[in-house]
Design a protein around this motif. Structure first.
Motif, PDB file in Angstrom:
ATOM      1  N   PHE A 160       0.832  -1.218   0.000  1.00 44.23           N
ATOM      2  CA  PHE A 160       0.000   0.000   0.000  1.00 44.23           C
ATOM      3  C   PHE A 160       0.862   1.262   0.000  1.00 44.23           C
ATOM      4  CE2 PHE A 160      -2.878  -3.150   1.770  1.00 44.23           C
ATOM      5  CZ  PHE A 160      -4.065  -2.861   1.110  1.00 44.23           C
ATOM      6  N   LYS A 161       0.402   2.231  -0.787  1.00 44.50           N
ATOM      7  CA  LYS A 161       1.135   3.510  -0.822  1.00 44.50           C
ATOM      8  C   LYS A 161       0.530   4.470   0.197  1.00 44.50           C
ATOM      9  CE  LYS A 161       2.226   3.601  -5.767  1.00 44.50           C
ATOM     10  NZ  LYS A 161       1.941   4.294  -7.038  1.00 44.50           N
ATOM     11  N   VAL A 162       1.359   4.896   1.149  1.00 46.93           N
ATOM     12  CA  VAL A 162       0.899   5.940   2.078  1.00 46.93           C
ATOM     13  C   VAL A 162       1.613   7.230   1.683  1.00 46.93           C
ATOM     14  CG1 VAL A 162       0.927   6.736   4.494  1.00 46.93           C
ATOM     15  CG2 VAL A 162       0.430   4.336   3.959  1.00 46.93           C
ATOM     16  N   TYR A 163       0.863   8.136   1.049  1.00 41.39           N
ATOM     17  CA  TYR A 163       1.466   9.397   0.607  1.00 41.39           C
ATOM     18  C   TYR A 163       1.733  10.305   1.809  1.00 41.39           C
ATOM     19  CZ  TYR A 163       0.745   8.345  -4.286  1.00 41.39           C
ATOM     20  OH  TYR A 163       0.818   7.775  -5.516  1.00 41.39           O
ATOM     21  N   LEU A 164       2.751  11.144   1.686  1.00 43.54           N
ATOM     22  CA  LEU A 164       3.089  12.054   2.785  1.00 43.54           C
ATOM     23  C   LEU A 164       2.181  13.286   2.744  1.00 43.54           C
ATOM     24  CD1 LEU A 164       6.953  11.689   2.790  1.00 43.54           C
ATOM     25  CD2 LEU A 164       5.262  10.561   4.250  1.00 43.54           C
ATOM     26  N   ARG A 165       0.922  12.992   2.758  1.00 41.68           N
ATOM     27  CA  ARG A 165      -0.084  14.057   2.787  1.00 41.68           C
ATOM     28  C   ARG A 165      -0.902  13.871   4.059  1.00 41.68           C
ATOM     29  NH1 ARG A 165      -0.899  16.061  -2.575  1.00 41.68           N
ATOM     30  NH2 ARG A 165       1.250  16.378  -3.241  1.00 41.68           N
ATOM     31  N   SER A 166      -1.470  14.983   4.557  1.00 46.01           N
ATOM     32  CA  SER A 166      -2.122  14.904   5.874  1.00 46.01           C
ATOM     33  C   SER A 166      -3.275  13.899   5.911  1.00 46.01           C
ATOM     34  CB  SER A 166      -2.610  16.285   6.311  1.00 46.01           C
ATOM     35  OG  SER A 166      -3.406  16.839   5.307  1.00 46.01           O
ATOM     36  N   HIS A 167      -4.027  13.767   4.776  1.00 42.01           N
ATOM     37  CA  HIS A 167      -5.179  12.856   4.839  1.00 42.01           C
ATOM     38  C   HIS A 167      -4.751  11.391   4.946  1.00 42.01           C
ATOM     39  CE1 HIS A 167      -4.270  13.108   0.555  1.00 42.01           C
ATOM     40  NE2 HIS A 167      -4.922  11.980   0.378  1.00 42.01           N
ATOM     41  N   HIS A 168      -3.497  11.087   4.613  1.00 42.64           N
ATOM     42  CA  HIS A 168      -3.005   9.728   4.838  1.00 42.64           C
ATOM     43  C   HIS A 168      -2.267   9.632   6.173  1.00 42.64           C
ATOM     44  CE1 HIS A 168      -2.943   8.079   0.432  1.00 42.64           C
ATOM     45  NE2 HIS A 168      -4.165   8.320   0.898  1.00 42.64           N
ATOM     46  N   VAL A 169      -1.467  10.651   6.423  1.00 43.12           N
ATOM     47  CA  VAL A 169      -0.561  10.582   7.576  1.00 43.12           C
ATOM     48  C   VAL A 169      -1.320  10.669   8.910  1.00 43.12           C
ATOM     49  CG1 VAL A 169       1.290  11.841   8.754  1.00 43.12           C
ATOM     50  CG2 VAL A 169       1.431  11.414   6.299  1.00 43.12           C
ATOM     51  N   VAL A 220      -2.932   7.499  10.194  1.00 45.91           N
ATOM     52  CA  VAL A 220      -1.919   6.513  10.627  1.00 45.91           C
ATOM     53  C   VAL A 220      -1.383   6.914  12.002  1.00 45.91           C
ATOM     54  CG1 VAL A 220       0.340   5.513  10.119  1.00 45.91           C
ATOM     55  CG2 VAL A 220      -1.276   5.946   8.253  1.00 45.91           C
ATOM     56  N   LEU A 221      -1.061   8.208  12.155  1.00 48.45           N
ATOM     57  CA  LEU A 221      -0.481   8.646  13.431  1.00 48.45           C
ATOM     58  C   LEU A 221      -1.483   8.552  14.574  1.00 48.45           C
ATOM     59  CD1 LEU A 221       1.698  11.733  12.391  1.00 48.45           C
ATOM     60  CD2 LEU A 221       2.385   9.376  12.722  1.00 48.45           C
ATOM     61  N   GLU A 222      -2.739   8.752  14.247  1.00 49.12           N
ATOM     62  CA  GLU A 222      -3.730   8.751  15.334  1.00 49.12           C
ATOM     63  C   GLU A 222      -4.229   7.353  15.690  1.00 49.12           C
ATOM     64  OE1 GLU A 222      -5.601  13.213  15.018  1.00 49.12           O
ATOM     65  OE2 GLU A 222      -6.867  11.525  14.505  1.00 49.12           O
ATOM     66  N   ILE A 223      -4.334   6.506  14.658  1.00 49.98           N
ATOM     67  CA  ILE A 223      -5.026   5.238  14.904  1.00 49.98           C
ATOM     68  C   ILE A 223      -4.095   4.032  14.986  1.00 49.98           C
ATOM     69  CG2 ILE A 223      -6.862   3.697  14.013  1.00 49.98           C
ATOM     70  CD1 ILE A 223      -7.934   6.168  12.518  1.00 49.98           C
ATOM     71  N   HIS A 224      -2.995   4.084  14.218  1.00 49.26           N
ATOM     72  CA  HIS A 224      -2.176   2.889  14.108  1.00 49.26           C
ATOM     73  C   HIS A 224      -1.605   2.464  15.462  1.00 49.26           C
ATOM     74  CE1 HIS A 224       0.382  -0.114  12.418  1.00 49.26           C
ATOM     75  NE2 HIS A 224      -0.022   0.194  11.183  1.00 49.26           N
ATOM     76  N   THR A 241       6.476   1.600  15.767  1.00 51.13           N
ATOM     77  CA  THR A 241       7.558   1.756  14.770  1.00 51.13           C
ATOM     78  C   THR A 241       7.001   2.289  13.447  1.00 51.13           C
ATOM     79  OG1 THR A 241       7.255  -0.597  14.388  1.00 51.13           O
ATOM     80  CG2 THR A 241       9.214   0.046  15.621  1.00 51.13           C
ATOM     81  N   ILE A 242       5.807   1.812  13.072  1.00 51.38           N
ATOM     82  CA  ILE A 242       5.202   2.299  11.814  1.00 51.38           C
ATOM     83  C   ILE A 242       4.876   3.788  11.952  1.00 51.38           C
ATOM     84  CG2 ILE A 242       3.226   2.039  10.223  1.00 51.38           C
ATOM     85  CD1 ILE A 242       5.007  -0.394  10.131  1.00 51.38           C
ATOM     86  N   ARG A 243       4.291   4.114  13.109  1.00 46.44           N
ATOM     87  CA  ARG A 243       3.940   5.538  13.325  1.00 46.44           C
ATOM     88  C   ARG A 243       5.199   6.400  13.235  1.00 46.44           C
ATOM     89  NH1 ARG A 243       0.914   3.819  17.838  1.00 46.44           N
ATOM     90  NH2 ARG A 243       2.460   4.811  19.188  1.00 46.44           N
ATOM     91  N   LYS A 244       6.289   5.881  13.801  1.00 48.92           N
ATOM     92  CA  LYS A 244       7.522   6.653  13.818  1.00 48.92           C
ATOM     93  C   LYS A 244       8.052   6.862  12.388  1.00 48.92           C
ATOM     94  CE  LYS A 244      11.976   7.016  16.034  1.00 48.92           C
ATOM     95  NZ  LYS A 244      12.925   6.444  16.954  1.00 48.92           N
ATOM     96  N   ILE A 245       8.022   5.751  11.586  1.00 46.56           N
ATOM     97  CA  ILE A 245       8.513   5.864  10.195  1.00 46.56           C
ATOM     98  C   ILE A 245       7.727   6.944   9.460  1.00 46.56           C
ATOM     99  CG2 ILE A 245       8.587   4.637   7.970  1.00 46.56           C
ATOM    100  CD1 ILE A 245       9.118   2.050   9.632  1.00 46.56           C
ATOM    101  N   VAL A 246       6.398   6.887   9.642  1.00 43.63           N
ATOM    102  CA  VAL A 246       5.540   7.846   8.931  1.00 43.63           C
ATOM    103  C   VAL A 246       5.811   9.262   9.441  1.00 43.63           C
ATOM    104  CG1 VAL A 246       3.144   8.534   8.504  1.00 43.63           C
ATOM    105  CG2 VAL A 246       3.762   6.120   8.454  1.00 43.63           C
ATOM    106  N   ALA A 247       5.905   9.406  10.762  1.00 40.76           N
ATOM    107  CA  ALA A 247       6.087  10.749  11.333  1.00 40.76           C
ATOM    108  C   ALA A 247       7.410  11.357  10.883  1.00 40.76           C
ATOM    109  CB  ALA A 247       6.033  10.673  12.861  1.00 40.76           C
ATOM    110  N   VAL A 248       8.473  10.533  10.886  1.00 39.07           N
ATOM    111  CA  VAL A 248       9.789  11.066  10.499  1.00 39.07           C
ATOM    112  C   VAL A 248       9.782  11.471   9.030  1.00 39.07           C
ATOM    113  CG1 VAL A 248      12.231  10.429  10.181  1.00 39.07           C
ATOM    114  CG2 VAL A 248      11.043   9.825  12.303  1.00 39.07           C
ATOM    115  N   ALA A 249       9.209  10.591   8.172  1.00 38.29           N
ATOM    116  CA  ALA A 249       9.174  10.918   6.740  1.00 38.29           C
ATOM    117  C   ALA A 249       8.332  12.174   6.497  1.00 38.29           C
ATOM    118  CB  ALA A 249       8.590   9.737   5.960  1.00 38.29           C
ATOM    119  N   TYR A 250       7.241  12.286   7.226  1.00 40.63           N
ATOM    120  CA  TYR A 250       6.349  13.450   7.066  1.00 40.63           C
ATOM    121  C   TYR A 250       7.098  14.737   7.477  1.00 40.63           C
ATOM    122  CZ  TYR A 250       1.981  16.123   7.290  1.00 40.63           C
ATOM    123  OH  TYR A 250       0.982  17.033   7.080  1.00 40.63           O
ATOM    124  N   GLY A 251       7.865  14.617   8.549  1.00 43.86           N
ATOM    125  CA  GLY A 251       8.631  15.771   9.021  1.00 43.86           C
ATOM    126  C   GLY A 251       9.704  16.198   8.029  1.00 43.86           C
TER     127      GLY A 251
END
Ligand code: HEM
Length: 654
Positions: free
Chosen positions: A276-285, A288-292, A296-306
């Protein structure tokens, strides 16, 4: 026609409208600002009302006054006039020329430096102009020996003396016209005591905003401010653009995204390999950050988003930081953080204190007028001075403006609490709530409290419970900034006990270093610097005799700083002295009593310590901090001991 006073009730609003209005104010109402008679007589005044010229001759005998500030646009046309005046005028002229060249268009409303002259026609002369209400354009001519006939265009604004004037949207944007407004407002301020406090506050903010745009600087510096602002704007746009152009995505397997709502999963695109593609856009990120559930997944997403914005953004950010710093320095702030927060900061902690006291507590019973305005740095040395001023209680009975306001607010606080109690009583009667509070025994004469008692208790708890703990935290942050080794030790302990996890009550009991630090802060800066007791009957203590009715003050802060008790380092910050507890540190004497002592000891001391520990532990978990260069150390006691000019701290995320 009389223009004695012109009252401004509020000043709010449009740049175009502001200049003429404020000019009008000055020319119509504040004669004493500008008056200087006997310069050049006016030969003739022609009036041209809008819509078609008409002439009105004004008899000579009018006079020239001096404008208290320079309008750059007007100077070239006026200078020749000045050069052709009498000897004293010629001196003025050379002074003015030097002012213009030397000052580079700096606008300084000094009344002694005369720059531009304006006409002050007499009432009869004004009457002969048949001015209409509002704006009138007039053209007048005069002649001088050297230049012959000269023509001047001018505007006169006519208001009735009791007209309320509203200026709207004056935002301090740099334009020539705004410079005029700035100069007029600035010149007007010292005379502005006749406007309401709200309008006065508005004018002060207006000046601040102008000056934050560089209007008080030389033209060269102001141009630099504009250049920097434009550059900052461009870079900010670029920074945001880089982020929004980001089309990067992260790839996750279905298992890795377990727990996300199925509709979200369905909405995600899939790569060829089925991930699955999770784009670094707020509607995807954000989901993930709130529910996942997997950190470790949340961290990967948060760091990439930052890191959105690619490689370019860090260097854009670096330039932005440098430019902002330069801008702040140009505008006389020590750094951009100070510039950014300045409009939101009270000028001094005593201002905050004063407004809190007046607003929240109805302090008429406790605070005298003198006490509110006493701004001396009492620290320890000035402490006795403060004692003598705070006990002047008679002043509170005088109907001064502050005392009347306090009385009024006291009534409002009473009414507010009364309203809450009424609601509660109704709910109790209706059986909607358990009878388990202070109101429970109201009708029991033996143990009950009257409604008035309950109200006083509410006020006491609010007062005693709020600022005490917050100033304890403030001084702790200040001292830990000054003593980074203790900051590091405290952080180490917090991380050892809680890691980066949420705090829990049990862990708080294991914070030994933090407790030592709080004790030392409470010793050096006790939020309540003294205790006061009234002697209700004649009392003998040792060889001291206290007659009934006197007040005794116990100066906590002096005892806490006593060399005989605490040793030579009494004035130094050394939490180590509490390493083996308070009793050991005080050798069992009553020499440490930040929470009072005896039957009236602070009821909230355990709560306060717990609250402070939670706050400090959370700060230490997430930030390191240091004092801003703009911090000025000035302990000052007004009910609680606080830093007089605030505690400017720089926090850095860890
Ligand atoms: C660092 C925080 C605090 C300090 C330094 C402090 C200090 C004091 C002191 C010195 C007194 C005694 C005054 C006297 O003897 O005349 C006192 C009384 C009192 N404090 Fe605190 N306090 C703090 C926090 C709190 C909190 C958080 C609460 C409530 C939630 C609270 C509620 C009270 C009350 C109700 C009294 C009056 C007790 C009585 O007269 O019987 N305090 N406090």
């Amino acid at each position: 026609m009389k223009f004695k006073t012109c009252k401004v009730d509020s000043l709010i609003g449009n740049v175009d409208a502001a200049a003429p209005i404020v000019l009008g104010l000055l020319s119509l109402g504040k004669e004493q600002i500008l008056e200087l008679k006997g310069m050049i007589a006016i030969d003739q005044v022609e009036k041209t009302l809008e819509g078609g010229p008409s002439k009105a001759i004004v008899a000579s005998g009018g006079s020239w006054r001096l404008w208290p500030f320079r309008r750059s646009r007007a100077i070239p046309s006026i200078q020749p006039v000045i050069n052709n005046t009498t000897q004293s005028d010629a001196e003025n002229a050379s002074e003015m020329t030097a002012g213009i060249d030397g000052n580079n268009n700096v606008c300084k409303p000094k009344l002694t430096k005369k720059k531009v002259r304006v006409i002050t026609p007499r009432s009869e002369q004004l009457a002969s102009l048949n001015l209409k209400e509002g704006r009138n354009t007039i053209t007048f001519t005069f002649s001088t020996a050297m230049l012959g006939e000269q023509q001047v265009d001018a505007r006169i604004y006519l208001w009735k003396w009791n007209t309320r004037i509203v200026i709207s949207d004056v935002d301090g944007t740099i334009t020539n016209q705004c410079e005029d407004v700035y100069c007029v407002v600035k010149a007007f301020v010292p005379r502005g005591e006749w406007i309401s406090p709200e309008a006065n506050r508005y004018v002060q903010c207006l000046i601040r905003d102008f000056e934050r745009n560089g209007l008080n600087l030389t033209s060269t510096k102001r141009e630099e401010v504009q250049r920097l602002r434009a550059h900052i704007d461009d870079l900010s746009v670029l920074y945001i653009k880089n982020m929004s152009d980001e089309s990067t995505f992260l790839l996750f397997s279905e298992t890795e995204l377990t727990g996300l709502p199925p509709e979200l999963l369905q909405s995600l695109d899939k790569a060829k390999n089925g991930r699955f593609k999770v784009y670094l856009r707020s509607h995807h990120v954000i989901p993930v950050l709130e529910i996942h559930k997997i950190g470790t997944i949340r961290k990967i997403v948060a760091v990439a988003y930052g890191k959105r914005g690619g490689e370019a953004n860090p260097s854009v950010l670096k330039s932005l930081i440098q430019l902002r710093h330069k801008l702040a320095r140009l505008l006389s702030y020590s750094n951009y953080a100070d510039y950014a927060v300045a409009p939101r900061m009270a000028k001094s902690s005593s201002k905050v204190r004063c407004s809190m006291a007046v607003h929240a507590y109805g302090w008429s019973r406790l605070v005298t007028n003198r006490c509110i305005h006493n701004r001396e740095d009492i620290g320890v040395n000035g402490y006795l001075q403060m004692l003598s001023s705070i006990v002047l209680v008679k002043e509170r009975f005088l109907p001064t403006k502050t005392n009347r306001r306090m009385k009024q607010i006291s009534k409002e606080v009473y009414a507010l609490l009364r309203g809450i109690i009424n609601k509660r009583e109704e709910a109790m009667k209706a059986g909607e709530t358990a009878n388990s509070d202070l109101l429970e025994h109201q009708n029991n004469k033996k143990i009950g409290m009257s409604v008035k008692d309950v109200i006083e208790e509410c006020k006491l708890f609010y007062l005693a419970g709020q600022e005490t703990t917050s100033v304890l935290l403030v001084w702790t942050m200040v001292l830990l900034s000054e003593h980074p080794n203790w900051q590091a030790r405290a952080r180490e302990e917090v991380l050892q006990v809680f890691g980066n996890k949420k705090l829990e009550a049990d862990g708080l009991n294991h914070l030994k270093i933090v407790t030592m630090i709080f004790h030392e802060v409470l010793r050096l800066y006790p939020p309540v610097a003294m205790l006061i007791r009234a002697v209700y009957k004649d009392t003998q203590v040792g060889d001291m005799y206290f007659p009934a009715g006197v007040q005794v003050t116990l100066p906590t802060i002096l005892v806490h700083h006593d060399h005989e008790i605490w040793g030579n380092d009494a004035k130094e910050f050394n939490p180590e002295r509490f390493a083996e507890g308070v009793l050991k540190a005080t050798k069992n004497q009553v020499s440490f009593f930040p929470f009072g002592w005896g039957p009236r000891v602070c009821i909230g001391q355990n709560f306060a310590m717990m609250e402070a520990k939670i706050a400090l532990a959370m700060i230490l978990q997430h930030f390191s901090f240091e004092l801003s260069p703009s911090y000025a150390h000035a302990p000052f006691s007004i009910l609680t001991m606080q830093p007089q000019y605030g505690a400017q701290l720089i926090l850095r995320g860890l």
